[in-house]
Write a protein that holds these residues in place. Structure first.
Motif, PDB file in Angstrom:
ATOM      1  N   TYR A  24      31.099  45.768  33.834  1.00 23.74           N
ATOM      2  CA  TYR A  24      29.973  45.675  34.761  1.00 23.74           C
ATOM      3  C   TYR A  24      30.450  46.168  36.114  1.00 23.74           C
ATOM      4  N   GLY A  25      30.010  47.373  36.487  1.00 22.12           N
ATOM      5  CA  GLY A  25      30.523  47.988  37.706  1.00 22.12           C
ATOM      6  C   GLY A  25      31.996  48.291  37.495  1.00 22.12           C
ATOM      7  N   GLY A  26      32.837  47.807  38.359  1.00 21.06           N
ATOM      8  CA  GLY A  26      34.274  48.032  38.229  1.00 21.06           C
ATOM      9  C   GLY A  26      35.019  46.833  37.675  1.00 21.06           C
ATOM     10  N   SER A  27      34.277  45.842  37.137  1.00 20.88           N
ATOM     11  CA  SER A  27      34.907  44.648  36.578  1.00 20.88           C
ATOM     12  C   SER A  27      34.742  44.615  35.063  1.00 20.88           C
ATOM     13  N   ILE A  71      32.680  32.337  35.422  1.00 22.95           N
ATOM     14  CA  ILE A  71      33.684  33.202  34.810  1.00 22.95           C
ATOM     15  C   ILE A  71      34.492  33.898  35.913  1.00 22.95           C
ATOM     16  N   HIS A  72      35.804  33.841  35.797  1.00 19.29           N
ATOM     17  CA  HIS A  72      36.674  34.458  36.792  1.00 19.29           C
ATOM     18  C   HIS A  72      37.980  34.896  36.143  1.00 19.29           C
ATOM     19  N   SER A  73      38.865  35.442  36.947  1.00 20.63           N
ATOM     20  CA  SER A  73      40.088  36.065  36.464  1.00 20.63           C
ATOM     21  C   SER A  73      41.061  35.073  35.835  1.00 20.63           C
ATOM     22  N   ARG A  74      41.776  35.566  34.872  1.00 19.33           N
ATOM     23  CA  ARG A  74      42.881  34.825  34.271  1.00 19.33           C
ATOM     24  C   ARG A  74      44.034  34.834  35.263  1.00 19.33           C
ATOM     25  N   HIS A  75      44.953  33.906  35.102  1.00 15.99           N
ATOM     26  CA  HIS A  75      46.145  33.900  35.946  1.00 15.99           C
ATOM     27  C   HIS A  75      47.037  35.086  35.595  1.00 15.99           C
ATOM     28  N   ASP A  76      47.929  35.445  36.506  1.00 11.60           N
ATOM     29  CA  ASP A  76      48.810  36.593  36.314  1.00 11.60           C
ATOM     30  C   ASP A  76      49.602  36.489  35.017  1.00 11.60           C
ATOM     31  N   LYS A  89      47.537  39.661  40.438  1.00 11.94           N
ATOM     32  CA  LYS A  89      46.745  39.386  41.643  1.00 11.94           C
ATOM     33  C   LYS A  89      45.251  39.500  41.352  1.00 11.94           C
ATOM     34  N   SER A  90      44.849  38.915  40.225  1.00 12.90           N
ATOM     35  CA  SER A  90      43.449  38.836  39.778  1.00 12.90           C
ATOM     36  C   SER A  90      42.820  40.174  39.399  1.00 12.90           C
ATOM     37  N   LYS A  91      43.612  41.225  39.233  1.00  8.28           N
ATOM     38  CA  LYS A  91      43.090  42.528  38.794  1.00  8.28           C
ATOM     39  C   LYS A  91      43.743  42.934  37.483  1.00  8.28           C
ATOM     40  N   ILE A  92      42.984  43.658  36.672  1.00  8.88           N
ATOM     41  CA  ILE A  92      43.558  44.228  35.449  1.00  8.88           C
ATOM     42  C   ILE A  92      44.328  45.471  35.872  1.00  8.88           C
ATOM     43  N   TYR A 147      37.102  35.647  30.515  1.00  7.36           N
ATOM     44  CA  TYR A 147      37.568  35.932  31.867  1.00  7.36           C
ATOM     45  C   TYR A 147      36.841  37.165  32.399  1.00  7.36           C
ATOM     46  N   SER A 148      36.909  37.362  33.703  1.00  8.27           N
ATOM     47  CA  SER A 148      36.369  38.564  34.324  1.00  8.27           C
ATOM     48  C   SER A 148      37.268  38.939  35.492  1.00  8.27           C
ATOM     49  N   SER A 149      37.677  40.194  35.519  1.00  6.22           N
ATOM     50  CA  SER A 149      38.547  40.685  36.591  1.00  6.22           C
ATOM     51  C   SER A 149      38.164  42.111  36.944  1.00  6.22           C
ATOM     52  N   PRO A 150      38.350  42.491  38.203  1.00  4.03           N
ATOM     53  CA  PRO A 150      38.174  43.904  38.555  1.00  4.03           C
ATOM     54  C   PRO A 150      39.252  44.737  37.870  1.00  4.03           C
ATOM     55  N   VAL A 151      38.900  45.955  37.498  1.00  4.06           N
ATOM     56  CA  VAL A 151      39.877  46.884  36.928  1.00  4.06           C
ATOM     57  C   VAL A 151      40.471  47.658  38.098  1.00  4.06           C
ATOM     58  N   ALA A 152      41.787  47.575  38.258  1.00  4.11           N
ATOM     59  CA  ALA A 152      42.458  48.242  39.374  1.00  4.11           C
ATOM     60  C   ALA A 152      42.186  49.743  39.343  1.00  4.11           C
ATOM     61  N   LYS A 153      42.085  50.342  40.508  1.00  2.00           N
ATOM     62  CA  LYS A 153      41.852  51.796  40.604  1.00  2.00           C
ATOM     63  C   LYS A 153      42.975  52.577  39.933  1.00  2.00           C
ATOM     64  N   ASN A 154      44.205  52.046  39.989  1.00  2.00           N
ATOM     65  CA  ASN A 154      45.360  52.736  39.409  1.00  2.00           C
ATOM     66  C   ASN A 154      45.813  52.072  38.105  1.00  2.00           C
TER      67      ASN A 154
END
Length: 172
Positions: free
Chosen positions: A70-73, A54-59, A160-163, A102-109
């Protein structure tokens, strides 16, 4: 007198729109084409290989639902509108056994626009009457806490692979 009121309202709307566009431009995130809010098919991601982990969706913007944090993702899945005979309809995810996730990190901002305000009670609607999308900006912490409890239908923007943006879709 009425002309002044209309002119003042139009000026205020233009300033708000300009500041919103300027804020988005300052983040360096392009304006992606949004899907139909109540689309009746799952959005395709033809370049995505679901046979790999499982990984990020395209932009772009996905009409979806966050299913876990899960954590920051965040893990998320596409959703579609299903018409109903007793109600207007409801959103559904892929059927059991379907691997579209899909799974992506959630951007800090991350920009989180809630349809129910930022408080615990979620008692007041904060939606655009024109679109039915949330318009109350809440913190990243509120987003992560809420999606742990329930994944609300949303437009999820990935860059860029982040939400980078989550805008809730109002459903009664």
């Amino acid at each position: 007198m009425m002309t002044r009121s209309l002119l003042a309202g139009a000026t205020a709307a233009a300033v708000l729109l300009t500041s919103t566009v300027a804020a988005e431009a300052a983040t360096g995130i392009p304006r992606y084409k949004a899907p139909k809010i109540f689309g009746t098919t799952f959005q395709a991601d033809p370049k995505h290989d679901f046979t790999k982990r499982i990984h990020s969706r395209h932009d772009g913007i996905l009409r979806g639902r966050i299913t876990g944090v899960y954590g920051g993702s965040a893990e998320y899945e596409p959703i579609k509108w299903k018409k109903d005979t007793h109600t207007e309809g409801y959103f559904v995810g892929p059927p059991e056994g379907d691997v579209r996730a899909y799974s992506s990190p959630v951007a800090k901002n991350v920009v989180y626009l809630s349809a129910f305000g930022c408080g615990r009670s979620m008692s007041g609607m904060t939606v655009s009457r024109a679109t039915g999308l949330g318009n109350k900006r809440c913190s990243r912490a509120v987003l992560l806490k809420r999606v742990r409890n329930e994944g609300r239908p949303s437009l999820i923007t990935v860059h860029k692979s982040k939400i980078v943006r989550v805008q809730e879709i109002y459903t009664p």
